[in-house]
Design a protein around this motif. Structure first.
Motif, PDB file in Angstrom:
ATOM      1  N   PHE A  23      -6.658  14.475  -7.957  1.00 35.04           N
ATOM      2  CA  PHE A  23      -7.312  13.169  -8.078  1.00 35.04           C
ATOM      3  C   PHE A  23      -8.346  12.905  -6.984  1.00 35.04           C
ATOM      4  O   PHE A  23      -8.802  11.767  -6.826  1.00 35.04           O
ATOM      5  CB  PHE A  23      -6.259  12.060  -8.109  1.00 35.04           C
ATOM      6  CG  PHE A  23      -5.442  12.074  -9.384  1.00 35.04           C
ATOM      7  CD1 PHE A  23      -5.949  11.533 -10.551  1.00 35.04           C
ATOM      8  CD2 PHE A  23      -4.194  12.677  -9.406  1.00 35.04           C
ATOM      9  CE1 PHE A  23      -5.215  11.567 -11.727  1.00 35.04           C
ATOM     10  CE2 PHE A  23      -3.445  12.712 -10.572  1.00 35.04           C
ATOM     11  CZ  PHE A  23      -3.953  12.162 -11.742  1.00 35.04           C
ATOM     12  N   LEU A  24      -8.727  13.942  -6.273  1.00 34.76           N
ATOM     13  CA  LEU A  24      -9.855  13.792  -5.348  1.00 34.76           C
ATOM     14  C   LEU A  24     -11.092  13.379  -6.143  1.00 34.76           C
ATOM     15  O   LEU A  24     -11.287  13.825  -7.280  1.00 34.76           O
ATOM     16  CB  LEU A  24     -10.127  15.102  -4.614  1.00 34.76           C
ATOM     17  CG  LEU A  24      -9.247  15.396  -3.391  1.00 34.76           C
ATOM     18  CD1 LEU A  24      -9.399  16.862  -2.990  1.00 34.76           C
ATOM     19  CD2 LEU A  24      -9.627  14.482  -2.233  1.00 34.76           C
TER      20      LEU A  24
ATOM     21  N   TRP B 145       3.133  11.046  -9.139  1.00 38.83           N
ATOM     22  CA  TRP B 145       2.008  11.849  -8.661  1.00 38.83           C
ATOM     23  C   TRP B 145       0.672  11.412  -9.238  1.00 38.83           C
ATOM     24  O   TRP B 145      -0.345  12.065  -9.001  1.00 38.83           O
ATOM     25  CB  TRP B 145       2.270  13.330  -8.901  1.00 38.83           C
ATOM     26  CG  TRP B 145       3.377  13.824  -8.016  1.00 38.83           C
ATOM     27  CD1 TRP B 145       4.582  14.334  -8.411  1.00 38.83           C
ATOM     28  CD2 TRP B 145       3.384  13.800  -6.590  1.00 38.83           C
ATOM     29  NE1 TRP B 145       5.340  14.637  -7.312  1.00 38.83           N
ATOM     30  CE2 TRP B 145       4.629  14.316  -6.173  1.00 38.83           C
ATOM     31  CE3 TRP B 145       2.460  13.391  -5.625  1.00 38.83           C
ATOM     32  CZ2 TRP B 145       4.977  14.445  -4.838  1.00 38.83           C
ATOM     33  CZ3 TRP B 145       2.805  13.511  -4.288  1.00 38.83           C
ATOM     34  CH2 TRP B 145       4.042  14.035  -3.902  1.00 38.83           C
ATOM     35  N   VAL B 146       0.660  10.338  -9.998  1.00 43.03           N
ATOM     36  CA  VAL B 146      -0.586   9.624 -10.308  1.00 43.03           C
ATOM     37  C   VAL B 146      -0.765   8.501  -9.295  1.00 43.03           C
ATOM     38  O   VAL B 146      -1.849   8.298  -8.747  1.00 43.03           O
ATOM     39  CB  VAL B 146      -0.574   9.060 -11.743  1.00 43.03           C
ATOM     40  CG1 VAL B 146      -1.811   8.192 -11.990  1.00 43.03           C
ATOM     41  CG2 VAL B 146      -0.539  10.186 -12.765  1.00 43.03           C
ATOM     42  N   PHE B 147       0.328   7.795  -9.029  1.00 42.09           N
ATOM     43  CA  PHE B 147       0.285   6.645  -8.124  1.00 42.09           C
ATOM     44  C   PHE B 147       0.061   7.061  -6.670  1.00 42.09           C
ATOM     45  O   PHE B 147      -0.703   6.406  -5.935  1.00 42.09           O
ATOM     46  CB  PHE B 147       1.595   5.859  -8.245  1.00 42.09           C
ATOM     47  CG  PHE B 147       1.678   4.651  -7.370  1.00 42.09           C
ATOM     48  CD1 PHE B 147       1.152   3.430  -7.781  1.00 42.09           C
ATOM     49  CD2 PHE B 147       2.281   4.717  -6.114  1.00 42.09           C
ATOM     50  CE1 PHE B 147       1.227   2.305  -6.965  1.00 42.09           C
ATOM     51  CE2 PHE B 147       2.362   3.604  -5.290  1.00 42.09           C
ATOM     52  CZ  PHE B 147       1.825   2.394  -5.716  1.00 42.09           C
ATOM     53  N   HIS B 148       0.726   8.123  -6.228  1.00 41.65           N
ATOM     54  CA  HIS B 148       0.687   8.545  -4.825  1.00 41.65           C
ATOM     55  C   HIS B 148      -0.745   8.772  -4.316  1.00 41.65           C
ATOM     56  O   HIS B 148      -1.063   8.355  -3.193  1.00 41.65           O
ATOM     57  CB  HIS B 148       1.542   9.805  -4.649  1.00 41.65           C
ATOM     58  CG  HIS B 148       1.836  10.179  -3.237  1.00 41.65           C
ATOM     59  ND1 HIS B 148       1.045  11.046  -2.527  1.00 41.65           N
ATOM     60  CD2 HIS B 148       2.846   9.818  -2.402  1.00 41.65           C
ATOM     61  CE1 HIS B 148       1.555  11.211  -1.308  1.00 41.65           C
ATOM     62  NE2 HIS B 148       2.652  10.475  -1.206  1.00 41.65           N
ATOM     63  N   PRO B 149      -1.631   9.391  -5.091  1.00 36.36           N
ATOM     64  CA  PRO B 149      -3.016   9.546  -4.633  1.00 36.36           C
ATOM     65  C   PRO B 149      -3.914   8.350  -4.943  1.00 36.36           C
ATOM     66  O   PRO B 149      -5.136   8.450  -4.828  1.00 36.36           O
ATOM     67  CB  PRO B 149      -3.485  10.798  -5.376  1.00 36.36           C
ATOM     68  CG  PRO B 149      -2.720  10.780  -6.640  1.00 36.36           C
ATOM     69  CD  PRO B 149      -1.373  10.211  -6.298  1.00 36.36           C
ATOM     70  N   GLY B 150      -3.314   7.233  -5.339  1.00 31.90           N
ATOM     71  CA  GLY B 150      -4.090   6.005  -5.467  1.00 31.90           C
ATOM     72  C   GLY B 150      -4.581   5.651  -6.854  1.00 31.90           C
ATOM     73  O   GLY B 150      -5.434   4.767  -7.005  1.00 31.90           O
ATOM     74  N   GLN B 151      -4.041   6.296  -7.885  1.00 32.64           N
ATOM     75  CA  GLN B 151      -4.462   6.012  -9.256  1.00 32.64           C
ATOM     76  C   GLN B 151      -3.470   5.081  -9.953  1.00 32.64           C
ATOM     77  O   GLN B 151      -2.343   4.884  -9.495  1.00 32.64           O
ATOM     78  CB  GLN B 151      -4.595   7.320 -10.041  1.00 32.64           C
ATOM     79  CG  GLN B 151      -5.603   8.295  -9.455  1.00 32.64           C
ATOM     80  CD  GLN B 151      -7.021   7.777  -9.510  1.00 32.64           C
ATOM     81  OE1 GLN B 151      -7.494   7.351 -10.561  1.00 32.64           O
ATOM     82  NE2 GLN B 151      -7.711   7.834  -8.379  1.00 32.64           N
ATOM     83  N   ASP B 152      -3.886   4.545 -11.087  1.00 31.67           N
ATOM     84  CA  ASP B 152      -3.070   3.630 -11.883  1.00 31.67           C
ATOM     85  C   ASP B 152      -2.565   4.382 -13.121  1.00 31.67           C
ATOM     86  O   ASP B 152      -3.351   4.696 -14.014  1.00 31.67           O
ATOM     87  CB  ASP B 152      -3.922   2.423 -12.302  1.00 31.67           C
ATOM     88  CG  ASP B 152      -3.157   1.420 -13.158  1.00 31.67           C
ATOM     89  OD1 ASP B 152      -2.051   1.744 -13.633  1.00 31.67           O
ATOM     90  OD2 ASP B 152      -3.685   0.312 -13.364  1.00 31.67           O
ATOM     91  N   PRO B 153      -1.270   4.692 -13.187  1.00 29.71           N
ATOM     92  CA  PRO B 153      -0.752   5.439 -14.340  1.00 29.71           C
ATOM     93  C   PRO B 153      -1.036   4.769 -15.678  1.00 29.71           C
ATOM     94  O   PRO B 153      -1.390   5.446 -16.651  1.00 29.71           O
ATOM     95  CB  PRO B 153       0.753   5.519 -14.065  1.00 29.71           C
ATOM     96  CG  PRO B 153       0.861   5.406 -12.583  1.00 29.71           C
ATOM     97  CD  PRO B 153      -0.218   4.443 -12.178  1.00 29.71           C
ATOM     98  N   ALA B 154      -0.877   3.454 -15.757  1.00 32.94           N
ATOM     99  CA  ALA B 154      -1.112   2.746 -17.021  1.00 32.94           C
ATOM    100  C   ALA B 154      -2.573   2.879 -17.455  1.00 32.94           C
ATOM    101  O   ALA B 154      -2.869   3.097 -18.636  1.00 32.94           O
ATOM    102  CB  ALA B 154      -0.725   1.280 -16.893  1.00 32.94           C
ATOM    103  N   ALA B 155      -3.492   2.750 -16.512  1.00 29.83           N
ATOM    104  CA  ALA B 155      -4.915   2.870 -16.831  1.00 29.83           C
ATOM    105  C   ALA B 155      -5.245   4.282 -17.291  1.00 29.83           C
ATOM    106  O   ALA B 155      -6.058   4.480 -18.213  1.00 29.83           O
ATOM    107  CB  ALA B 155      -5.753   2.501 -15.610  1.00 29.83           C
TER     108      ALA B 155
ATOM    109  N   VAL C 209       5.830   3.654   1.495  1.00 27.79           N
ATOM    110  CA  VAL C 209       5.254   4.995   1.606  1.00 27.79           C
ATOM    111  C   VAL C 209       3.772   4.936   1.263  1.00 27.79           C
ATOM    112  O   VAL C 209       3.388   4.396   0.215  1.00 27.79           O
ATOM    113  CB  VAL C 209       5.969   5.987   0.674  1.00 27.79           C
ATOM    114  CG1 VAL C 209       5.257   7.336   0.673  1.00 27.79           C
ATOM    115  CG2 VAL C 209       7.420   6.151   1.088  1.00 27.79           C
ATOM    116  N   VAL C 210       2.936   5.491   2.115  1.00 29.41           N
ATOM    117  CA  VAL C 210       1.493   5.528   1.891  1.00 29.41           C
ATOM    118  C   VAL C 210       1.129   6.896   1.311  1.00 29.41           C
ATOM    119  O   VAL C 210       1.502   7.926   1.857  1.00 29.41           O
ATOM    120  CB  VAL C 210       0.729   5.291   3.213  1.00 29.41           C
ATOM    121  CG1 VAL C 210      -0.778   5.385   2.970  1.00 29.41           C
ATOM    122  CG2 VAL C 210       1.098   3.930   3.798  1.00 29.41           C
ATOM    123  N   GLY C 211       0.420   6.886   0.200  1.00 29.55           N
ATOM    124  CA  GLY C 211       0.089   8.125  -0.486  1.00 29.55           C
ATOM    125  C   GLY C 211      -1.127   8.835   0.068  1.00 29.55           C
ATOM    126  O   GLY C 211      -1.830   8.330   0.947  1.00 29.55           O
TER     127      GLY C 211
END
Length: 284
Positions: A163-164, A192-202, A223-225
């Protein structure tokens, strides 16, 4: 005394789960009882496969995604599943196995009765870049074509480092958009979608036809991703007690092509947390 009371309370919770999940319909949002990823009970499987299968079935779970054969042959595992009225719907393997042992992967997946073959890690020594993304696309298309020719569906399980940012999106977007949808599908690991700052639902709404499987899990509050693709296993917590907006995610998932949902809990206390996670999902 405290340990005994704890053991009794867990036993009662398991019994309650059996009674609740014996119903035909699991819940309002998730209609059927989710499966489990074998990695959740990796330590138990390593010691005693038959007993671990019995313990999983006692929770009302009959669907397993195996990512390890735990010293058994695929034939032996299939017989154990059959004896218990259980199934394996997805078989997780390594990237190297798909590159060099494809025939064995296909044989084992078919013997287990799996419909999906999943890989969860792209070998890399540096952060994701375009060169690696392009190689990944070529490999995935090749893996997927070979598996489809043999009646199996290839899925890639995201792990955070994809997700970079790249152009107007991410390298994960690049991989999805450049792989052949006839050959390549995806398993969303929501942590592992949320941890790098993404929105799983989106992301589910963005690619509603590409995701076929899901790992349901939650990340400890505070926890900070990052883009490492790693976090201590203790950061896997009971569903509904962490940072992820599970009601929003699971409702979005209902409008996709996801066929199987699996609880994955990597924590050392998964045996305590999984029954509570099941009750949480049922209550959504």
């Amino acid at each position: 005394m405290q340990a005994t009371l704890k053991s009794i309370s867990i036993g009662l919770l398991v019994l309650f789960c059996v009674q609740v999940f014996a119903q035909t319909k699991f819940g309002k949002v998730l209609k059927t009882t989710p499966g489990i990823v074998s990695y959740t009970f990796r330590n138990e499987f390593a010691k005693n496969v038959p007993q671990t299968l019995d313990n999983i079935k006692a929770l009302g779970i009959t669907n397993i995604e195996f990512s390890n054969l735990f010293g058994k042959t695929s034939t032996e595992l299939r017989e154990m599943l059959n004896d218990r009225g259980m199934i394996c719907t997805s078989y997780g393997v390594s990237y190297e196995a798909l590159q060099n042992k494809m025939d064995a992967v296909i044989q084992d997946a078919k013997t287990l009765g799996a419909e999906f073959v999943r890989v969860a890690w792209i070998p890399h020594t540096a952060p994701m870049d375009l060169t690696l993304a392009q190689k990944t696309v070529a490999d995935f298309n090749s893996f997927g074509q070979k598996l489809k020719e043999n009646g199996l569906t290839f899925c890639y399980h995201n792990h955070g480092f994809e997700f970079l940012p790249y152009q107007n999106g991410t390298y994960f977007d690049y991989i999805v958009q450049n792989t052949n949808p006839d050959y390549v599908s995806f398993e969303m690991d929501i942590l592992w979608v949320f941890h790098p700052g993404q929105d799983p639902a989106a992301l589910l709404k963005k690619y509603p036809t590409r995701f076929r499987l899901m790992h349901v899990k939650d990340l400890k509050k505070g926890v900070v991703g990052d883009f490492s693709g790693g976090t201590p296993v203790e950061n896997d917590v009971t569903l509904g007690t962490g940072q992820l907006d599970l009601p929003k995610i699971m409702k979005a998932a209902r409008k996709t092509k996801i066929k199987h949902y699996y609880i994955e809990d990597e924590s050392p206390i998964a045996g305590q947390q999984v029954p509570l996670s099941l009750l949480y999902l049922k209550g959504l």
